[in-house]
Design a protein around this motif. Structure first.
Motif, mmCIF file in Angstrom:
data_model
loop_
_atom_site.group_PDB
_atom_site.id
_atom_site.type_symbol
_atom_site.label_atom_id
_atom_site.label_comp_id
_atom_site.label_asym_id
_atom_site.label_seq_id
_atom_site.Cartn_x
_atom_site.Cartn_y
_atom_site.Cartn_z
ATOM 1 N N GLY A 54 28.054 7.927 -64.120
ATOM 2 C CA GLY A 54 29.428 7.782 -63.647
ATOM 3 C C GLY A 54 29.632 8.120 -62.173
ATOM 4 N N ASP A 55 28.577 8.556 -61.471
ATOM 5 C CA ASP A 55 28.714 8.977 -60.071
ATOM 6 C C ASP A 55 27.792 8.122 -59.191
ATOM 7 N N VAL A 56 28.346 7.071 -58.624
ATOM 8 C CA VAL A 56 27.496 6.112 -57.907
ATOM 9 C C VAL A 56 26.890 6.729 -56.642
ATOM 10 N N MET A 57 27.616 7.656 -56.000
ATOM 11 C CA MET A 57 27.070 8.270 -54.779
ATOM 12 C C MET A 57 25.861 9.136 -55.127
ATOM 13 N N ASP B 276 24.371 -6.680 -62.935
ATOM 14 C CA ASP B 276 24.218 -5.655 -63.961
ATOM 15 C C ASP B 276 22.798 -5.112 -63.883
ATOM 16 N N ILE B 277 22.652 -3.862 -64.263
ATOM 17 C CA ILE B 277 21.363 -3.183 -64.152
ATOM 18 C C ILE B 277 20.901 -2.869 -65.568
ATOM 19 N N CYS B 278 19.584 -2.678 -65.736
ATOM 20 C CA CYS B 278 19.026 -2.778 -67.089
ATOM 21 C C CYS B 278 19.422 -1.626 -68.016
ATOM 22 N N ARG B 279 19.892 -0.516 -67.495
ATOM 23 C CA ARG B 279 20.477 0.488 -68.388
ATOM 24 C C ARG B 279 21.980 0.495 -68.144
ATOM 25 N N ALA B 280 22.747 0.534 -69.207
ATOM 26 C CA ALA B 280 24.202 0.429 -69.091
ATOM 27 C C ALA B 280 24.785 1.565 -68.249
ATOM 28 N N ASP B 281 24.082 2.708 -68.144
ATOM 29 C CA ASP B 281 24.625 3.839 -67.384
ATOM 30 C C ASP B 281 24.166 3.857 -65.926
ATOM 31 N N LEU B 282 23.377 2.875 -65.510
ATOM 32 C CA LEU B 282 22.966 2.794 -64.107
ATOM 33 C C LEU B 282 23.967 1.940 -63.335
ATOM 34 N N MET B 283 24.397 2.434 -62.179
ATOM 35 C CA MET B 283 25.407 1.748 -61.369
ATOM 36 C C MET B 283 24.819 1.098 -60.134
ATOM 37 N N VAL B 284 23.627 1.527 -59.747
ATOM 38 C CA VAL B 284 23.013 1.022 -58.511
ATOM 39 C C VAL B 284 21.494 1.056 -58.667
ATOM 40 N N GLU B 285 20.850 0.067 -58.064
ATOM 41 C CA GLU B 285 19.390 0.012 -58.048
ATOM 42 C C GLU B 285 18.978 -0.581 -56.711
ATOM 43 N N ILE B 286 17.911 -0.061 -56.131
ATOM 44 C CA ILE B 286 17.439 -0.558 -54.833
ATOM 45 C C ILE B 286 15.943 -0.844 -54.916
ATOM 46 N N GLU B 287 15.552 -1.998 -54.382
ATOM 47 C CA GLU B 287 14.137 -2.341 -54.262
ATOM 48 C C GLU B 287 13.832 -2.584 -52.793
ATOM 49 N N ALA B 288 12.560 -2.667 -52.470
ATOM 50 C CA ALA B 288 12.209 -2.800 -51.055
ATOM 51 C C ALA B 288 10.817 -3.397 -50.931
#
Ligand code: 3EB
Length: 357
Positions: free
Chosen positions: A267-270, A336-348
């Motif tokens: 619940g806390d994207v930051m 959308d990200i693969c776990r319902a509780d994840l709000m952000v994902e970064i790749e590089a």
């Protein structure tokens, strides 16, 4: 359907234009409303082209991923370029182009072409088909080693037939690695798996040599996740490191706010962003233990940020900028990200040429 192919020579060598070490692979971004920039004849060296959003750009090694743009951010083409002679072709539903060392491939399968029955869902059958085709192509062309796989799964968090669709995908990805005699732990490719609209879409880079698979000491390896995350684990490494001539290239997998195997900061994207950046630092440190001549830093990477909620864009961008100390080379997508509780994902990725911004 058999293999069909055609060859063409690039009209220039980007390496010849550079006073620095020749780096063969290059990643470019072009606004989606400027497709003519892709066709600039002086740059006729595309390995693969990915259109994010709707596009009618036509090329055998192009794929459209139906994503939603972040307001204020342009939709874009992503282009992997090479300076070497390429060969293109199609194999079943796969499109590909390769040079001597690197193959770009892509596949889009409509689930409506598959039928859910008592043994598996349409998504499972589409996933199994896609990965069977990928592994068959790689065997036929002797590009045995997947370096990096990007998976886009419509309605990834939806439950159907009693199981979340990401978990359905994982069952068949894992089975396909098994069926082709591939490792399902240790030496596995870097990857990401996020939502998109439309069809199951997968694109990948593969090579003749095996990458070094990198894990993150802060995280349990995904292929060892316990069964509470699904009956078959996700098959990917935290990063892959490729030696290509004098070039060392790193692909960091989709990285989220997971420590051990648990999601932190629900619940806390930051806080999720801060945590995943600690994971990226840890993966960079691990990668640098395996490099021959490169020490990768934050500033060397090109980033792609997936936001479940596009309204989080400014906050996440500000954190990334603060972490880097300057404006990052980055693109943002709503997904959308693969776990319902994840709000952000970064790749590089890093070590290849990339956009100068
Ligand atoms: C994770 O660490 C977040 O299933 O291929 C990241 C990268 C994630 C790749 C995949 C999933 C995948 O588990 C999710």
């Amino acid at each position: 359907m058999g293999l069909t192919s055609s060859s063409r020579a690039p009209s220039h060598s980007s390496c010849r234009n550079l006073a620095i070490i020749c780096r063969m692979l290059e990643l470019n971004h072009i606004p989606l409303n400027k497709p003519n920039a892709l066709l600039d004849s002086s740059r006729d060296d595309r390995l693969g082209t990915i259109a994010f959003g709707a596009s009618s750009f036509n090329d055998v090694a192009a794929i459209t991923i139906e994503t939603i743009a972040i307001p204020s951010q342009n939709n874009f083409f992503e282009v992997w370029r090479t300076d070497k002679k390429t060969t293109s072709g199609q194999f079943e539903a796969l499109n590909y182009r390769h040079d001597d060392d690197v193959l770009f491939g892509s596949i889009t399968l409509a689930e409506t072409d598959f039928v859910t029955d008592a043994t598996s869902t349409a998504l499972q059958k589409a996933t199994a088909s896609a990965y069977r085709q990928i592994f068959e192509l790689l065997a036929r062309l002797s590009f045995r080693h997947l370096w990096r796989v990007w998976n886009f799964i419509p309605q990834i968090n939806l439950h159907s037939d009693g199981i979340e669709r990401y978990r359905q995908f994982n069952i068949e990805r894992s089975a396909a690695f098994d069926n082709s005699g591939r490792a399902t732990e240790g030496n596995v490719p870097a990857a990401s798996a996020v939502g998109a609209n439309g069809s199951l879409s997968i694109y990948f880079l593969a090579g003749r040599n095996a990458p070094i698979a990198i894990e993150n000491p802060r995280q349990l390896s995904a292929y060892r996740y316990p069964s509470e995350y699904g009956p078959r684990s996700p098959i990917f490494s935290r990063a892959s490191l490729i030696e290509l001539d004098e070039q060392e290239i790193v692909f960091i997998s989709g990285t989220a706010s997971i420590v051990g195997h648990r999601t932190l900061h629900v619940g806390d994207v930051m806080a999720q962003t801060e945590e995943l950046l600690l994971n990226i630092d840890a993966v960079l440190d691990e990668t640098n233990k395996s490099t021959q001549r490169t020490r990768f830093t934050r500033a060397d990477l090109f980033y792609r940020v997936y936001l479940r909620d596009a309204d989080d864009f400014s906050r996440v961008q500000a954190i990334l900028r603060g972490w880097l100390g300057t404006a990052p080379r980055a693109v943002y997508l709503q997904a959308d990200i693969c776990r319902a509780d994840l709000m952000v994902e970064i790749e590089a990725s890093g070590g290849h040429l990339m956009d100068i911004s």
